[in-house]
Design a protein around this motif. Structure first.
Motif, PDB file in Angstrom:
ATOM      1  N   PRO A  13       4.979 -17.119 -21.066  1.00 51.50           N
ATOM      2  CA  PRO A  13       6.310 -16.559 -21.298  1.00 51.50           C
ATOM      3  C   PRO A  13       6.797 -15.793 -20.069  1.00 51.50           C
ATOM      4  CG  PRO A  13       4.662 -15.268 -22.440  1.00 51.50           C
ATOM      5  CD  PRO A  13       3.934 -16.419 -21.812  1.00 51.50           C
ATOM      6  N   TYR A  50       9.497 -19.808 -22.202  1.00 46.86           N
ATOM      7  CA  TYR A  50       8.266 -20.270 -21.564  1.00 46.86           C
ATOM      8  C   TYR A  50       8.572 -21.107 -20.315  1.00 46.86           C
ATOM      9  CZ  TYR A  50       5.263 -18.855 -25.454  1.00 46.86           C
ATOM     10  OH  TYR A  50       4.568 -18.128 -26.374  1.00 46.86           O
ATOM     11  N   ILE A 104      11.838 -15.364 -26.407  1.00 46.64           N
ATOM     12  CA  ILE A 104      10.615 -15.767 -25.712  1.00 46.64           C
ATOM     13  C   ILE A 104      10.904 -17.068 -24.970  1.00 46.64           C
ATOM     14  CG2 ILE A 104       8.208 -16.459 -25.941  1.00 46.64           C
ATOM     15  CD1 ILE A 104       7.994 -14.703 -28.372  1.00 46.64           C
TER      16      ILE A 104
END
Length: 391
Positions: free
Chosen positions: A211, A179, A177
């Motif tokens: 994300p 960001y 993930i």
């Protein structure tokens, strides 16, 4: 959705004949959307031409002095017996030239100062900063190009929107993930299309953390400031917006959120669909239907649900401000984020003056102030980037 706004800088570049083919096509489409767009463009063009006229007039002053100096030099070759008559004539000419030059210069300089005073506070434009996970930053709002994320995603950068191109096969991408942050300064706005197809309009002085690729059973983003969302429905995978002390959960809908740290209240306004709004403080929870809003007071921690005209709270994304019996202090606070100015109140009681009206987001700022003056008992004085308010 059709983009109904256009940046002031793009209009100036149109007047100067500097638009690219893509920008020219976008400008023509905007121009055809309504007579008010053509009227606004013509007013901008006239202001631009007046500025150029002032420059010519200032040049004519210098030219007049050159002519005068040549004339004086010519007097020195005049015979002694004619000198007295010619000198007197030259003196008269000097007086006339000086008066004319002073008048032209004074008029040009005065008009220029007035224009500068008005133009110091101008409408905002498409402007944002993209901060990627690796620390790289990009200034957005003018050029068009593509970026490659380390996750494998491609990003298309336009003058008005940042688009994460759809990924047909996510298995080939990094599952970490990652960001990114999109920050919009005062006097700016920008739009982003997330990887799942969700569209977000981000208002001035706001930031969205999101994300690069949504993974797992939920889609979560984090907002500071104000934004309008059109969420792409994805089965049972909800879309969650964290903003201030509230958490807004949706499946597929359109809504606006305002959560500026400087404001006393946070707002969530539902346009279509259904959303759930939760507040950790007080364990409060609301399920909103279209046309409903939750207003949360940050000092007391109390949230209240109410029915509203949603246009009043989300029309900014379509290039308008709609105020209905709104306090002047709240109105100027809203406008200050877009036009980027400070406010000084000479009389405290003017903050509570109520105003109703519809204003266009790209109008000349002094024009907006005149509209408010005509319908209320207040006066404004613009001093550089400060607006003084008085009775």
């Amino acid at each position: 959705m059709k983009d109904k706004t256009i940046s002031a800088s793009l209009i100036y570049r149109k007047i100067e004949g500097k638009l690219s083919a893509v920008e020219e096509e976008r400008f023509e489409a905007w121009l055809k959307e309504g007579w008010e767009h053509r009227e606004y463009y013509e007013r901008m063009r006239r202001m631009y031409q007046q500025e150029n006229v002032q420059e010519v007039e200032t040049g004519e002053i210098q030219e007049a002095w050159v002519v005068f100096e040549k004339r004086v030099q010519g007097q020195r070759r005049i015979e002694r017996r004619q000198r007295w008559v010619w000198v007197m004539s030259a003196v008269a000419s000097v007086a006339i030239v000086i008066c004319c030059c002073w008048f032209v210069y004074y008029r040009a300089n005065t008009e220029q100062k007035l224009n500068v005073a008005v133009q110091k506070i101008v409408p905002g434009q498409y402007n944002a900063v993209l901060e990627m996970a690796d620390g790289a930053t990009y200034q957005l709002g003018e050029q068009q190009y593509f970026l490659q994320e380390r996750t494998g995603n491609q990003i298309k950068v336009d003058s008005t929107v940042l688009s994460y191109l759809p990924v047909n096969n996510k298995s080939g991408l990094s599952q970490d993930i990652v960001y990114n942050k999109l920050s919009v300064p005062k006097g700016g706005e920008y739009r982003i299309e997330l990887e799942d197809g969700t569209k977000v309009w981000i208002n001035s002085a706001s930031r969205l953390r999101y994300p690069v690729v949504f993974s797992g059973n939920i889609r979560e983003v984090y907002l500071e400031g104000e934004a309008y969302f059109e969420v792409q429905r994805e089965g049972d995978r909800p879309f969650i917006v964290h903003s201030g002390e509230q958490k807004v959960t949706v499946l597929g809908t359109s809504f606006g959120i305002s959560c500026y740290a400087s404001e006393a209240n946070d707002y969530t306004t539902l346009v279509s669909g259904k959303v759930k709004v939760d507040f950790e403080r007080g364990k409060q929870s609301f399920v909103l239907e279209p046309g409903m809003q939750v207003a949360y007071n940050k000092e007391s921690g109390v949230a209240m649900e109410r029915k509203v005209d949603v246009a009043e709270f989300v029309a900014w994304k379509d290039g308008k401000y709609i105020f209905k019996q709104k306090r002047l202090e709240d109105i100027l606070s809203t406008l200050s984020r877009w036009y980027d100015f400070e406010v000084f109140y000479r009389n405290e009681d003017v903050k509570d003056v109520l105003f109703s009206g519809e204003l266009r987001r790209f109008d000349d700022f002094s024009y907006l102030l005149r509209l408010i003056e005509r319908t209320s008992d207040v006066k404004f004085v613009i001093d550089k980037k400060v607006v003084q308010v008085m009775r």
